[in-house]
Design an enzyme around this catalytic site. Structure first.
Site, PDB file in Angstrom:
ATOM      1  N   GLU A 146     -12.181  -4.371 -23.513  1.00 15.99           N
ATOM      2  CA  GLU A 146     -12.364  -6.036 -23.266  1.00 15.99           C
ATOM      3  C   GLU A 146     -13.970  -6.418 -22.777  1.00 15.99           C
ATOM      4  OE1 GLU A 146      -9.237  -8.246 -21.244  1.00 15.99           O
ATOM      5  OE2 GLU A 146      -7.558  -6.591 -21.956  1.00 15.99           O
ATOM      6  N   HIS A 196     -14.925   1.201  -2.523  1.00 19.94           N
ATOM      7  CA  HIS A 196     -13.393   0.489  -1.069  1.00 19.94           C
ATOM      8  C   HIS A 196     -12.852   1.792  -0.933  1.00 19.94           C
ATOM      9  CE1 HIS A 196     -14.878  -2.114  -4.983  1.00 19.94           C
ATOM     10  NE2 HIS A 196     -15.584  -2.589  -3.838  1.00 19.94           N
ATOM     11  N   GLN A 203     -14.896   2.244  -7.393  1.00 22.61           N
ATOM     12  CA  GLN A 203     -14.680   0.931  -6.722  1.00 22.61           C
ATOM     13  C   GLN A 203     -12.999   1.601  -6.311  1.00 22.61           C
ATOM     14  OE1 GLN A 203     -15.707  -2.561  -8.547  1.00 22.61           O
ATOM     15  NE2 GLN A 203     -15.961  -0.973 -10.238  1.00 22.61           N
ATOM     16  N   TYR A 227       0.815  -1.570  -0.223  1.00 23.27           N
ATOM     17  CA  TYR A 227      -0.385   0.257  -0.044  1.00 23.27           C
ATOM     18  C   TYR A 227       0.888   1.510  -0.049  1.00 23.27           C
ATOM     19  CZ  TYR A 227      -4.157  -2.462   0.131  1.00 23.27           C
ATOM     20  OH  TYR A 227      -4.937  -2.971  -0.241  1.00 23.27           O
ATOM     21  N   ALA A 233     -11.166   4.184 -21.895  1.00 22.71           N
ATOM     22  CA  ALA A 233     -11.510   5.281 -21.449  1.00 22.71           C
ATOM     23  C   ALA A 233     -10.914   7.206 -21.885  1.00 22.71           C
ATOM     24  CB  ALA A 233     -12.021   5.337 -20.148  1.00 22.71           C
ATOM     25  N   VAL A 237      -9.484   2.833  -5.360  1.00 24.95           N
ATOM     26  CA  VAL A 237      -9.161   4.032  -4.219  1.00 24.95           C
ATOM     27  C   VAL A 237      -7.607   5.580  -4.391  1.00 24.95           C
ATOM     28  CG1 VAL A 237      -9.793   2.055  -3.256  1.00 24.95           C
ATOM     29  CG2 VAL A 237      -7.048   2.202  -3.791  1.00 24.95           C
ATOM     30  N   CYS A 262      -6.625   3.554  12.318  1.00 22.41           N
ATOM     31  CA  CYS A 262      -6.148   2.621  13.314  1.00 22.41           C
ATOM     32  C   CYS A 262      -7.416   1.343  14.122  1.00 22.41           C
ATOM     33  CB  CYS A 262      -6.127   3.350  14.715  1.00 22.41           C
ATOM     34  SG  CYS A 262      -5.728   2.373  16.416  1.00 22.41           S
TER      35      CYS A 262
HETATM   36  C1  BJW Z   1      -9.646  -0.828 -19.485  1.00 22.83           C
HETATM   37  C2  BJW Z   1      -8.944  -0.151 -19.722  1.00 22.83           C
HETATM   38  C3  BJW Z   1      -8.882   1.404 -20.392  1.00 22.83           C
HETATM   39  C4  BJW Z   1      -8.378  -1.079 -18.899  1.00 22.83           C
HETATM   40  N1  BJW Z   1      -9.450   1.813 -20.694  1.00 22.83           N
HETATM   41  N2  BJW Z   1     -11.027   0.366 -19.826  1.00 22.83           N
HETATM   42  C5  BJW Z   1     -21.851 -12.103  -5.078  1.00 22.83           C
HETATM   43  C6  BJW Z   1     -20.792 -12.831  -5.875  1.00 22.83           C
HETATM   44  C7  BJW Z   1     -19.814 -13.216  -5.756  1.00 22.83           C
HETATM   45  C8  BJW Z   1     -19.009 -12.841  -4.476  1.00 22.83           C
HETATM   46  C9  BJW Z   1     -19.799 -11.542  -4.102  1.00 22.83           C
HETATM   47  C10 BJW Z   1     -20.810 -11.751  -4.221  1.00 22.83           C
HETATM   48  N3  BJW Z   1     -20.904 -10.447  -2.566  1.00 22.83           N
HETATM   49  C11 BJW Z   1     -19.598 -10.470  -2.035  1.00 22.83           C
HETATM   50  C12 BJW Z   1     -18.811 -11.657  -2.455  1.00 22.83           C
HETATM   51  C13 BJW Z   1     -17.980 -11.334  -2.317  1.00 22.83           C
HETATM   52  C14 BJW Z   1     -16.064 -10.775  -2.612  1.00 22.83           C
HETATM   53  C15 BJW Z   1     -16.468 -10.477  -4.536  1.00 22.83           C
HETATM   54  O1  BJW Z   1     -17.061  -9.853  -4.594  1.00 22.83           O
HETATM   55  N4  BJW Z   1     -15.183 -11.878  -4.590  1.00 22.83           N
HETATM   56  C16 BJW Z   1     -15.303 -12.062  -6.184  1.00 22.83           C
HETATM   57  C17 BJW Z   1     -14.728 -11.259  -6.542  1.00 22.83           C
HETATM   58  C18 BJW Z   1     -16.418 -13.451  -6.881  1.00 22.83           C
HETATM   59  N5  BJW Z   1     -16.767  -9.209  -2.354  1.00 22.83           N
HETATM   60  C19 BJW Z   1     -17.046  -9.175  -1.343  1.00 22.83           C
HETATM   61  O2  BJW Z   1     -15.524  -9.304  -0.202  1.00 22.83           O
HETATM   62  C20 BJW Z   1     -17.111  -7.521  -0.737  1.00 22.83           C
HETATM   63  N6  BJW Z   1     -18.011  -7.490   0.403  1.00 22.83           N
HETATM   64  C21 BJW Z   1     -18.516  -7.299   0.790  1.00 22.83           C
HETATM   65  O3  BJW Z   1     -19.452  -7.829  -0.064  1.00 22.83           O
HETATM   66  O4  BJW Z   1     -19.468  -6.968   2.064  1.00 22.83           O
HETATM   67  C22 BJW Z   1     -20.488  -8.751   2.635  1.00 22.83           C
HETATM   68  C23 BJW Z   1     -19.746  -9.504   2.421  1.00 22.83           C
HETATM   69  C24 BJW Z   1     -18.801  -9.021   4.339  1.00 22.83           C
HETATM   70  C25 BJW Z   1     -18.620 -10.911   4.787  1.00 22.83           C
HETATM   71  C26 BJW Z   1     -18.398 -11.247   3.888  1.00 22.83           C
HETATM   72  C27 BJW Z   1     -20.532 -11.947   2.909  1.00 22.83           C
HETATM   73  C28 BJW Z   1     -20.036 -10.789   2.613  1.00 22.83           C
HETATM   74  C29 BJW Z   1     -15.522  -6.579  -0.403  1.00 22.83           C
HETATM   75  C30 BJW Z   1     -15.252  -5.753  -1.861  1.00 22.83           C
HETATM   76  C31 BJW Z   1     -13.924  -5.352  -2.137  1.00 22.83           C
HETATM   77  C32 BJW Z   1     -13.044  -5.118  -2.823  1.00 22.83           C
HETATM   78  N7  BJW Z   1     -11.599  -4.257  -2.596  1.00 22.83           N
HETATM   79  C33 BJW Z   1     -10.858  -4.348  -3.922  1.00 22.83           C
HETATM   80  C34 BJW Z   1      -9.583  -3.899  -3.209  1.00 22.83           C
HETATM   81  C35 BJW Z   1     -10.073  -2.404  -2.910  1.00 22.83           C
HETATM   82  C36 BJW Z   1      -8.309  -2.166  -2.197  1.00 22.83           C
HETATM   83  C37 BJW Z   1      -7.146  -1.497  -2.876  1.00 22.83           C
HETATM   84  O5  BJW Z   1      -7.331  -1.074  -3.996  1.00 22.83           O
HETATM   85  O6  BJW Z   1      -6.617  -2.349  -2.435  1.00 22.83           O
HETATM   86  O7  BJW Z   1     -11.288  -3.219  -4.776  1.00 22.83           O
HETATM   87  S1  BJW Z   1     -10.110  -5.992  -4.715  1.00 22.83           S
HETATM   88  C38 BJW Z   1     -10.238  -4.836  -5.936  1.00 22.83           C
HETATM   89  O8  BJW Z   1     -11.270  -4.817  -7.011  1.00 22.83           O
HETATM   90  C39 BJW Z   1      -9.844  -3.055  -6.080  1.00 22.83           C
HETATM   91  C40 BJW Z   1     -11.451  -3.031  -6.828  1.00 22.83           C
HETATM   92  O9  BJW Z   1     -11.727  -1.807  -6.502  1.00 22.83           O
HETATM   93  C41 BJW Z   1     -12.020  -4.037  -7.486  1.00 22.83           C
HETATM   94  C42 BJW Z   1     -12.719  -4.047  -9.161  1.00 22.83           C
HETATM   95  O10 BJW Z   1     -12.045  -4.053 -10.016  1.00 22.83           O
HETATM   96  P1  BJW Z   1     -11.952  -3.047 -11.214  1.00 22.83           P
HETATM   97  O11 BJW Z   1     -11.743  -2.009 -10.149  1.00 22.83           O
HETATM   98  O12 BJW Z   1     -12.991  -3.749 -12.095  1.00 22.83           O
HETATM   99  O13 BJW Z   1     -10.053  -3.799 -11.704  1.00 22.83           O
HETATM  100  P2  BJW Z   1      -9.943  -4.453 -12.670  1.00 22.83           P
HETATM  101  O14 BJW Z   1      -8.414  -4.782 -12.930  1.00 22.83           O
HETATM  102  O15 BJW Z   1     -10.181  -5.661 -12.175  1.00 22.83           O
HETATM  103  O16 BJW Z   1     -10.753  -3.907 -13.852  1.00 22.83           O
HETATM  104  C43 BJW Z   1      -9.614  -2.888 -14.767  1.00 22.83           C
HETATM  105  C44 BJW Z   1     -10.969  -3.024 -16.246  1.00 22.83           C
HETATM  106  O17 BJW Z   1     -10.344  -1.675 -16.928  1.00 22.83           O
HETATM  107  C45 BJW Z   1     -10.855  -3.936 -16.922  1.00 22.83           C
HETATM  108  O18 BJW Z   1     -12.000  -4.851 -17.677  1.00 22.83           O
HETATM  109  C46 BJW Z   1     -10.085  -4.213 -17.951  1.00 22.83           C
HETATM  110  O19 BJW Z   1     -10.190  -4.540 -19.458  1.00 22.83           O
HETATM  111  C47 BJW Z   1     -10.456  -2.545 -18.323  1.00 22.83           C
HETATM  112  N8  BJW Z   1      -9.210  -1.657 -18.185  1.00 22.83           N
HETATM  113  N9  BJW Z   1      -7.464  -0.818 -19.317  1.00 22.83           N
HETATM  114  C48 BJW Z   1     -10.891   1.025 -20.301  1.00 22.83           C
HETATM  115  N10 BJW Z   1      -7.586   2.238 -20.532  1.00 22.83           N
HETATM  116 ZN    ZN Z   2      -5.567   3.843  17.612  1.00 22.40          ZN
END
Ligand code: BJW
Ligand code: ZN
Length: 241
Positions: free
Chosen positions: A214, A118, A100, A66, A230, A102, A126
């Site tokens: 994609e 997120h 989404q 981080y 984008a 950060v 803390c």
């Molecule tokens: C371009 C480009 C260009 C490239 N122009 N495009 C329902 C179903 C299944 C699973 C779950 C569900 N509900 C919950 C879950 C579990 C889990 C989950 O979703 N898992 C799946 C992956 C299977 N979700 C959670 O755990 C969430 N919490 C939750 O549900 O709480 C309730 C709960 C609690 C306890 C038990 C049960 C339920 C929390 C999710 C938190 C996600 N956190 C992260 C990390 C944040 C911190 C950090 O940054 O380090 O967030 S993970 C990561 O993925 C980050 C992102 O915000 C997030 C999304 O990613 P994003 O932005 O889509 O990026 P990419 O890389 O995946 O995609 C990039 C895209 O851009 C691609 O499509 C490219 O093609 C495109 N691209 N260049 C246009 N130039």
């Molecule tokens: Zn503290």
């Protein structure tokens, strides 16, 4: 391109628009996305570090990841995609920006009231007393501790298995339910509940347009797909609005 004109027409007609962004919008600012080839960190899958379990097992390693990202985004600049969205805001009746990401690049481009699903890299929290500290412009120790209670600090982001900030999530859901058009930009649409906002919008009768390099799991479900960068498509769209 005709599709671009179509998209601009749909947006102008809708007038109330919500935008959901993901890592792809910051790609042209030099920030790696999470999934795919560009998305590795020191040979590791970033997803394996974005969990409470990883932090508990090795907080130093997770903080290294981080702190590296904090430096990377601090040095980065918002790109024409981020800036185009600020133009949308002045041409539409209402625009809600849900991200989404950060990296705070939307805010640095001038977008206001951004709903950060997120969290972000700069509000550190803390693990003991739960106070949040603004760390913009600060270099944090490899293993930073709370000034108030001495316990370990953690990044103020939402990891897998953690709940999203309830007020932010509620505002995003409400906005998407009341919007006429949802624009989904640069997200793989696989992480829930954020990805579920697309179905919420469609359930409420709203038009959905996707901008992505994609195809994604939602590409076949949406009304219009604009395939490309984008940072190139959004400015063209802003000019047409
Ligand atoms: C371009 C480009 C260009 C490239 N122009 N495009 C329902 C179903 C299944 C699973 C779950 C569900 N509900 C919950 C879950 C579990 C889990 C989950 O979703 N898992 C799946 C992956 C299977 N979700 C959670 O755990 C969430 N919490 C939750 O549900 O709480 C309730 C709960 C609690 C306890 C038990 C049960 C339920 C929390 C999710 C938190 C996600 N956190 C992260 C990390 C944040 C911190 C950090 O940054 O380090 O967030 S993970 C990561 O993925 C980050 C992102 O915000 C997030 C999304 O990613 P994003 O932005 O889509 O990026 P990419 O890389 O995946 O995609 C990039 C895209 O851009 C691609 O499509 C490219 O093609 C495109 N691209 N260049 C246009 N130039
Ligand atoms: Zn503290």
């Amino acid at each position: 391109m005709n599709e671009l004109k179509n998209a601009a027409r749909l947006m102008a007609q809708a007038s109330q628009v919500a935008v959901l962004t993901g890592a792809g919008i910051s790609a042209e600012s030099g920030i790696p996305t999470f999934r795919g080839l560009g998305g590795l960190w020191n040979g590791r899958d970033p997803m394996s570090l974005a969990t409470p379990q990883a932090f508990a097992a090795n907080p130093e390693l997770v903080w290294e990841f981080y702190n590296w990202r904090r430096e990377l985004v601090t040095r980065a600049e918002p790109n024409p995609g981020h800036r185009a969205l600020t133009k949308f805001a002045s041409n539409l009746t209402s625009l809600t920006l849900v991200t989404q990401n950060v990296d705070r690049l939307h805010q640095r481009a001038g977008s206001r009231d951004v709903l950060e699903l997120h969290g972000n890299l700069f509000d550190v929290r803390c693990t003991g007393c739960a106070q949040t500290f603004d760390s913009v412009g600060k270099t944090l120790a490899p293993l930073p501790h709370c000034e108030a209670c001495g316990q370990l600090l953690r990044p103020g982001v939402v990891w897998f298995g953690e709940t999203l900030p309830p007020d932010v999530w509620e505002a995003a859901e409400t906005a998407v339910r009341h919007t006429r058009l949802l624009l989904v930009v640069g997200t793989s649409a696989v992480v829930y509940p954020a990805a579920g906002l697309v179905a919420t919008a469609q359930g409420a009768g709203s038009t959905v347009i996707e901008i992505n390099l994609e195809p994604t799991p939602i590409s076949d479900e949406v009304d219009l797909v604009l395939q490309g960068k984008a940072a190139e498509i959004l400015p063209l769209l802003a000019d047409l609005l």
